[in-house]
Design a protein around this motif. Structure first.
Motif, mmCIF file in Angstrom:
data_model
loop_
_atom_site.group_PDB
_atom_site.id
_atom_site.type_symbol
_atom_site.label_atom_id
_atom_site.label_comp_id
_atom_site.label_asym_id
_atom_site.label_seq_id
_atom_site.Cartn_x
_atom_site.Cartn_y
_atom_site.Cartn_z
ATOM 1 N N GLU A 43 0.816 -1.220 0.000
ATOM 2 C CA GLU A 43 0.000 0.000 0.000
ATOM 3 C C GLU A 43 0.853 1.274 0.000
ATOM 4 O O GLU A 43 0.313 2.374 0.022
ATOM 5 C CB GLU A 43 -0.945 0.008 1.212
ATOM 6 C CG GLU A 43 -1.979 -1.109 1.222
ATOM 7 C CD GLU A 43 -1.397 -2.473 1.617
ATOM 8 O OE1 GLU A 43 -1.896 -3.485 1.097
ATOM 9 O OE2 GLU A 43 -0.442 -2.535 2.415
ATOM 10 N N GLY A 44 2.171 1.108 0.013
ATOM 11 C CA GLY A 44 3.061 2.259 -0.045
ATOM 12 C C GLY A 44 3.374 2.892 1.297
ATOM 13 O O GLY A 44 3.784 4.039 1.361
ATOM 14 N N LYS A 45 3.226 2.138 2.373
ATOM 15 C CA LYS A 45 3.509 2.648 3.721
ATOM 16 C C LYS A 45 4.807 2.052 4.257
ATOM 17 O O LYS A 45 5.041 0.846 4.137
ATOM 18 C CB LYS A 45 2.371 2.295 4.690
ATOM 19 C CG LYS A 45 1.019 2.857 4.279
ATOM 20 C CD LYS A 45 1.018 4.353 4.341
ATOM 21 C CE LYS A 45 -0.316 4.935 3.907
ATOM 22 N NZ LYS A 45 -0.215 6.289 3.437
ATOM 23 N N VAL A 46 5.627 2.898 4.855
ATOM 24 C CA VAL A 46 6.848 2.416 5.493
ATOM 25 C C VAL A 46 6.426 1.682 6.769
ATOM 26 O O VAL A 46 5.815 2.266 7.655
ATOM 27 C CB VAL A 46 7.807 3.578 5.837
ATOM 28 C CG1 VAL A 46 9.050 3.050 6.546
ATOM 29 C CG2 VAL A 46 8.193 4.358 4.582
ATOM 30 N N ILE A 47 6.737 0.397 6.820
ATOM 31 C CA ILE A 47 6.273 -0.397 7.966
ATOM 32 C C ILE A 47 7.395 -0.851 8.881
ATOM 33 O O ILE A 47 7.135 -1.285 9.994
ATOM 34 C CB ILE A 47 5.442 -1.614 7.509
ATOM 35 C CG1 ILE A 47 6.213 -2.421 6.473
ATOM 36 C CG2 ILE A 47 4.106 -1.177 6.938
ATOM 37 C CD1 ILE A 47 5.586 -3.742 6.138
ATOM 38 N N ALA A 48 8.641 -0.745 8.410
ATOM 39 C CA ALA A 48 9.774 -1.128 9.255
ATOM 40 C C ALA A 48 11.042 -0.482 8.709
ATOM 41 O O ALA A 48 11.171 -0.269 7.507
ATOM 42 C CB ALA A 48 9.941 -2.649 9.287
ATOM 43 N N THR A 49 11.956 -0.184 9.617
ATOM 44 C CA THR A 49 13.264 0.341 9.237
ATOM 45 C C THR A 49 14.339 -0.535 9.870
ATOM 46 O O THR A 49 14.143 -1.067 10.969
ATOM 47 C CB THR A 49 13.445 1.806 9.683
ATOM 48 O OG1 THR A 49 13.370 1.868 11.098
ATOM 49 C CG2 THR A 49 12.388 2.708 9.066
ATOM 50 N N PHE A 50 15.431 -0.661 9.158
ATOM 51 C CA PHE A 50 16.531 -1.494 9.628
ATOM 52 C C PHE A 50 17.832 -0.726 9.435
ATOM 53 O O PHE A 50 18.097 -0.230 8.339
ATOM 54 C CB PHE A 50 16.582 -2.819 8.848
ATOM 55 C CG PHE A 50 15.315 -3.611 8.949
ATOM 56 C CD1 PHE A 50 15.127 -4.521 9.978
ATOM 57 C CD2 PHE A 50 14.303 -3.440 8.019
ATOM 58 C CE1 PHE A 50 13.943 -5.250 10.082
ATOM 59 C CE2 PHE A 50 13.126 -4.156 8.104
ATOM 60 C CZ PHE A 50 12.931 -5.065 9.137
ATOM 61 N N PRO A 51 18.672 -0.659 10.473
ATOM 62 C CA PRO A 51 19.934 0.081 10.338
ATOM 63 C C PRO A 51 20.924 -0.647 9.437
ATOM 64 O O PRO A 51 20.729 -1.810 9.082
ATOM 65 C CB PRO A 51 20.440 0.154 11.780
ATOM 66 C CG PRO A 51 19.839 -1.022 12.458
ATOM 67 C CD PRO A 51 18.503 -1.245 11.800
ATOM 68 N N SER A 52 21.983 0.037 9.118
ATOM 69 C CA SER A 52 23.039 -0.502 8.253
ATOM 70 C C SER A 52 23.549 -1.846 8.755
ATOM 71 O O SER A 52 23.869 -2.733 7.968
ATOM 72 C CB SER A 52 24.221 0.473 8.199
ATOM 73 O OG SER A 52 23.799 1.768 7.918
ATOM 74 N N SER A 53 23.650 -1.990 10.066
ATOM 75 C CA SER A 53 24.218 -3.201 10.660
ATOM 76 C C SER A 53 23.326 -4.429 10.508
ATOM 77 O O SER A 53 23.785 -5.550 10.717
ATOM 78 C CB SER A 53 24.515 -2.961 12.142
ATOM 79 O OG SER A 53 23.328 -2.596 12.818
ATOM 80 N N THR A 54 22.060 -4.245 10.128
ATOM 81 C CA THR A 54 21.168 -5.392 9.923
ATOM 82 C C THR A 54 21.491 -6.037 8.579
ATOM 83 O O THR A 54 21.371 -5.404 7.533
ATOM 84 C CB THR A 54 19.689 -4.969 9.951
ATOM 85 O OG1 THR A 54 19.399 -4.376 11.210
ATOM 86 C CG2 THR A 54 18.768 -6.161 9.727
ATOM 87 N N SER A 55 21.887 -7.278 8.620
ATOM 88 C CA SER A 55 22.188 -8.015 7.402
ATOM 89 C C SER A 55 20.909 -8.204 6.586
ATOM 90 O O SER A 55 19.859 -8.544 7.141
ATOM 91 C CB SER A 55 22.761 -9.383 7.756
ATOM 92 O OG SER A 55 22.752 -10.235 6.627
ATOM 93 N N PRO A 56 20.971 -8.015 5.268
ATOM 94 C CA PRO A 56 19.787 -8.246 4.446
ATOM 95 C C PRO A 56 19.242 -9.669 4.532
ATOM 96 O O PRO A 56 18.067 -9.891 4.282
ATOM 97 C CB PRO A 56 20.288 -7.947 3.027
ATOM 98 C CG PRO A 56 21.404 -6.991 3.220
ATOM 99 C CD PRO A 56 22.067 -7.442 4.495
ATOM 100 N N THR A 57 20.090 -10.620 4.906
ATOM 101 C CA THR A 57 19.620 -12.002 5.006
ATOM 102 C C THR A 57 19.332 -12.420 6.449
ATOM 103 O O THR A 57 19.155 -13.605 6.723
ATOM 104 C CB THR A 57 20.640 -12.963 4.355
ATOM 105 O OG1 THR A 57 21.922 -12.760 4.955
ATOM 106 C CG2 THR A 57 20.724 -12.728 2.847
#
Length: 181
Positions: free
Chosen positions: A155-169
């Motif tokens: 729906e185009g809403k930001v639902i979560a943020t993750f800092p640089s240190s969070t691995s994409p996997t």
């Protein structure tokens, strides 16, 4: 008179369909963006509407640059389920210096990125990319460093943020994506 009426009707229909299209598009996807190291522009709404997105501000000369490989893994894992990673290179933290051509080489050749990479842009301030201006408005946060990740719902809403240190996997990020699919 008949021709004039037909032209007026066609104009009203065209304007109505344009209004309906733009009205149904989430604010975060309004507008066009130029692709990295290209003259080609894409209409964000046409390309991404109805998809879960992971929007990432990237840099080609950062300690987190190897995350491109994991972002590509993530993209490949979920792309057939309505998910896309979208990269936005930025030199706001002075880690994406040089030309867009150099940045593109690192993304596409060195790390094998196939997900969409937009042209280099600012993340905040008066020249902020409109996508990041909307992210800041919705989430109340701006990237504190490169490779900040913003999960955006269908729906185009930001639902979560993750800092640089969070691995994409990481399981945390993967679980958040899977909940949206």
């Amino acid at each position: 008179m008949k021709h004039s009426l037909l032209c007026s009707t066609a104009l009203i229909a065209s304007l109505t369909s344009s209004f309906v299209f733009s009205a149904s598009c989430p604010e975060i996807l309004n507008g066009k963006q130029r692709l990295l190291n290209s003259n080609e522009e894409i209409e964000l709404c046409e390309e991404f509407q109805g998809k879960t997105l992971l929007i990432v501000n990237t840099a080609s000369q950062c300690g987190f640059t190897p995350q491109f490989e994991q972002l590509e893994q993530l993209h490949q894992t979920y792309k057939d389920e309505g998910f896309t990673v979208v990269g936005f290179p930025s030199n706001d933290f002075r880690q994406d210096r040089g030309s867009e051509e150099q940045s593109a080489k690192i993304c596409y050749l060195d790390y094998g990125v196939t997900f969409p990479m937009m042209a280099r842009a600012s993340l905040s301030g008066p020249d902020a990319n409109p996508v990041f201006a909307e992210i800041q408005q919705q989430a109340g946060i701006k990237p504190k460093w490169n490779f900040y990740k913003f999960l955006v719902s269908k729906e185009g809403k930001v639902i979560a943020t993750f800092p640089s240190s969070t691995s994409p996997t990481s399981s945390t990020l993967k679980n958040a994506i899977e909940q949206q699919l």
